[in-house]
Scaffold this motif. Structure first.
Motif, PDB file in Angstrom:
ATOM      1  N   TYR A   1      -1.198  -1.807  -6.391  1.00 36.42           N
ATOM      2  CA  TYR A   1      -2.026  -0.913  -5.596  1.00 36.42           C
ATOM      3  C   TYR A   1      -2.298   0.371  -6.357  1.00 36.42           C
ATOM      4  CZ  TYR A   1      -3.092  -2.404  -0.815  1.00 36.42           C
ATOM      5  OH  TYR A   1      -3.669  -2.988   0.291  1.00 36.42           O
TER       6      TYR A   1
ATOM      7  N   GLY B   1      -4.134   4.400  -2.724  1.00 39.21           N
ATOM      8  CA  GLY B   1      -4.294   3.410  -1.670  1.00 39.21           C
ATOM      9  C   GLY B   1      -5.715   2.946  -1.478  1.00 39.21           C
TER      10      GLY B   1
ATOM     11  N   GLY C   1      -8.591  -1.375  -0.693  1.00 37.31           N
ATOM     12  CA  GLY C   1      -7.183  -1.342  -0.328  1.00 37.31           C
ATOM     13  C   GLY C   1      -6.905  -1.610   1.128  1.00 37.31           C
ATOM     14  N   LYS C   2      -7.869  -1.380   2.008  1.00 41.36           N
ATOM     15  CA  LYS C   2      -7.644  -1.562   3.445  1.00 41.36           C
ATOM     16  C   LYS C   2      -8.166  -2.890   3.960  1.00 41.36           C
ATOM     17  CE  LYS C   2      -7.687   3.411   4.458  1.00 41.36           C
ATOM     18  NZ  LYS C   2      -8.348   4.495   5.223  1.00 41.36           N
TER      19      LYS C   2
ATOM     20  N   SER D   1       0.837  -1.200   0.000  1.00 38.59           N
ATOM     21  CA  SER D   1       0.000   0.000   0.000  1.00 38.59           C
ATOM     22  C   SER D   1       0.870   1.248   0.000  1.00 38.59           C
ATOM     23  CB  SER D   1      -0.925   0.000   1.222  1.00 38.59           C
ATOM     24  OG  SER D   1      -0.165  -0.047   2.415  1.00 38.59           O
ATOM     25  N   PRO D   2       0.452   2.316  -0.676  1.00 34.83           N
ATOM     26  CA  PRO D   2       1.293   3.515  -0.791  1.00 34.83           C
ATOM     27  C   PRO D   2       1.285   4.409   0.445  1.00 34.83           C
ATOM     28  CG  PRO D   2      -0.747   3.823  -1.983  1.00 34.83           C
ATOM     29  CD  PRO D   2      -0.772   2.406  -1.493  1.00 34.83           C
TER      30      PRO D   2
END
Length: 603
Positions: free
Chosen positions: A198, A202, A219-220, A156-157
């Motif tokens: 990704y 994010g 993403g989470k 993730s960024p």
């Protein structure tokens, strides 16, 4: 001032494997393209791809590489599972970390956004992933959940940190961190999962698979939130090999084995456009990257395609070689090369632009090439001779064959004479037709015709001897035998016809004075091992030789007792198969590292 300098490197293409994805990477500023090719890690300027450099220090074959988010370092891994972190700001590329990541080939690498942690995915007997702090090598968690090779890995960024792995076991592994720990496995794909990336924001990540699907996840939480598909119900008609987001995360591109690259809207998951790259097997698309204003894809042939997504067209193609360059000739600012698998290319010596020969090209290893007037003549492992006009570069219009394997051959354009050194035989052609052959008591190797076209010099392959023949019309007659200290490989007359030089299987450099009955010229030049090629400068002043030791030795024929100029590690990663002079000060070289390099002599 240094006596020599590296003028340019014409980089090799990505070495691809059918059915396997290829990971392209770029730097944080979207200015540099990064990929692995044979024994080298290649970094090329995206806007001006002729500007490039290579990293040559891996003990194994590099298989994956990735820029740190800071842009100051690159982490690269090889087929033995070894990892190196090295500096990008200095020409020496100082190594910052070296360690063992996996027990098998590393397939993909990513960094955490703070440039502190590195995550690896690939093959191994037990662990197929590894995560560590790059400055110390300390582990920072465990990435579990796969029973087969991990094809791709993404981070993730931004915080909260998440890591995603995809594998040949059809599964997606989702991990939280730091330290990284297994969260869950996702089993929505029905075939190899080839790549995961990704979104730069994010918000989500996407996975693509050989089941022709491209899936979108939160993403989470890794919740499945969508699927990219067209009217057929899937993303592509063939396996999807790679994907890449744009810088804002609103769109992405996918590359597929169905020979297309597609542009998608991330909000609606709808297909915006489809680009068909070609119809040939070599047009399968195995990788892609969206770097700022540039979208690039990699074909199975290794070609790198620049795609204008606004017009849905390819605007530029980077061409070159994927295998060892076996032969090379130069004329009028062009470099003509042929490689192990038969691919023949034309490089522009100034711009580095490359085009391929077309038509009925060679299908096997090209053994030797020569230029005669406006025609390039080439012979391959199947004993097939092709004579190709340089004006069209269309192969196959004129062809013939020789009775046995060719080692070397030479031509004399003034009389349209070609003489081939075959198994225990010398064969003469005139105007494309065989007119004479002579069986020999020795196995010939290198051969050369004098500039005046009246003398043929032939070296024996096994014995250290040189044989001279008088060329008389459509035949030749032996007139002299010269004992040498080492057997010759490639033989050349100087352009003015006053000298004869040769590369040898020993450490000696052969130089004979033609005007003094081929008496050896005393000099102090030597090499460290077998040399494969030799060449005289156009003004006959310099002679250079190169071969197995990766160096080029340049001697001044006007001052033979002066020390030679040694271009150390001219091709750091392999044998130099050919050297040729582009002009009085510039040497072109090519070899098993698939690169063409130009060196300037500053004397």
């Amino acid at each position: 001032m240094d006596k020599y300098s590296l003028k340019s490197i014409f980089a090799p293409l990505p070495v691809t494997t059918r059915g396997q994805n290829f990971h392209l990477q770029c730097d944080p500023k979207n200015e540099k393209l990064l990929y692995c090719s044979g024994p080298a890690v290649v970094v090329r300027d995206i806007a001006n791809p002729s500007v490039c450099y290579t990293y040559n220090e891996h003990p194994g074959t590099p298989t994956a590489a990735c820029f740190a988010p800071s842009g100051f370092y690159i982490c690269s891994g090889d087929n033995h599972g070894k990892v190196r972190v090295w500096d990008t700001t200095q020409e020496t590329h100082i190594i910052k970390y070296e360690g063992h990541g996996l027990s098998g080939p590393i397939k993909d690498i990513c960094w955490s956004p703070d440039s502190k942690r590195i995550l690896l995915g690939g093959a191994g007997r037990q662990a197929r992933t590894h995560c560590f702090l790059w400055d110390s090598g300390s582990s920072c968690g465990k990435l579990h959940g796969h029973s087969k090779d991990v094809n791709s890995i993404a981070h993730s960024p931004a915080r909260p940190f998440r890591a995603v792995t995809v594998s040949e076991d059809y599964q997606i592994g989702f991990h939280t961190g730091v330290p990284y720990k297994f969260e869950k496995v996702i089993t929505l794909h029905k075939n190899f999962v080839n790549s995961v990336r990704y979104n730069p924001t994010g918000a989500n990540f996407c996975t693509v698979s050989s089941d022709k699907r491209a899936l979108l996840f939160d993403g989470k939480t890794a919740e499945h939130i969508g699927e990219f598909k067209d009217e057929s119900g899937v993303a592509h008609k063939g396996g999807v090999m790679a994907l890449s987001y744009n810088s804002t995360g609103t769109q992405l591109i996918t590359a597929s084995a169905d020979k297309t690259v597609k542009l998608w809207d991330c909000e609606t998951q709808a297909c915006i456009s489809t680009l068909e790259v070609g119809q040939d097997l070599n047009d399968q698309q195995l990788g892609c990257i969206w770097a700022g204003a540039f979208a690039l894809s990699v074909s199975y042939s290794g070609d790198i395609n620049y795609i204008d997504l606004n017009s849905n067209a390819i605007t530029k193609v980077l061409r070159g070689h994927q295998k060892s360059i076996e032969t090379m000739e130069v004329k009028s600012g062009k470099v003509y090369t042929s490689s192990f698998e038969g691919r023949s290319s034309i490089y522009d010596a100034e711009s580095g632009d490359v085009n391929y020969f077309t038509g009925a090209i060679h299908k096997s290893k090209v053994l030797d090439t020569k230029i005669s007037g406006d025609t390039i003549i080439s012979v391959d492992n199947s004993n097939k001779i092709l004579r190709t006009p340089l004006s069209s570069c269309e192969m196959g219009e004129s062809s013939s064959s020789v009775p046995s394997n060719v080692k070397y051959f030479d031509v004399h354009s003034g009389s349209d004479t070609e003489i081939y050194s075959c198994d225990n035989t010398l064969v003469m052609f005139k105007d494309g037709n065989q007119v004479f052959s002579q069986e020999l008591k020795y196995d010939p190797n290198g051969c050369a015709i004098s500039p005046c076209g009246t003398v043929l010099a032939v070296g024996a392959k096994e014995a250290p001897k040189l044989y001279l023949y008088d060329i008389e019309g459509s035949s030749f007659v032996q007139r002299q035998e010269i004992a040498l200290t080492a057997a010759t490989t490639e033989i050349k007359f100087s352009p003015d016809g006053k000298l004869l030089g040769a590369a040898t299987v020993g450490r000696t450099v052969l130089l004979l004075d033609v005007e003094k009955s081929y008496k050896p010229v005393q000099h102090c030049w030597s090499t460290q091992s077998k040399t494969m090629s030799c060449s005289f400068s156009p003004d006959s002043r310099f002679m250079c030789v190169a071969g197995v030791d990766t160096n080029i030795v340049v001697g001044d024929c006007s001052q033979p007792m002066e020390p030679a100029i040694k271009i150390i590690r001219a091709h750091p990663l392999g044998t130099i198969n050919r050297v040729r002079w582009l002009d009085e000060k510039t040497i072109a070289s090519s070899g098993s590292d698939m690169q063409v390099r130009q060196h300037t002599i500053n004397v």
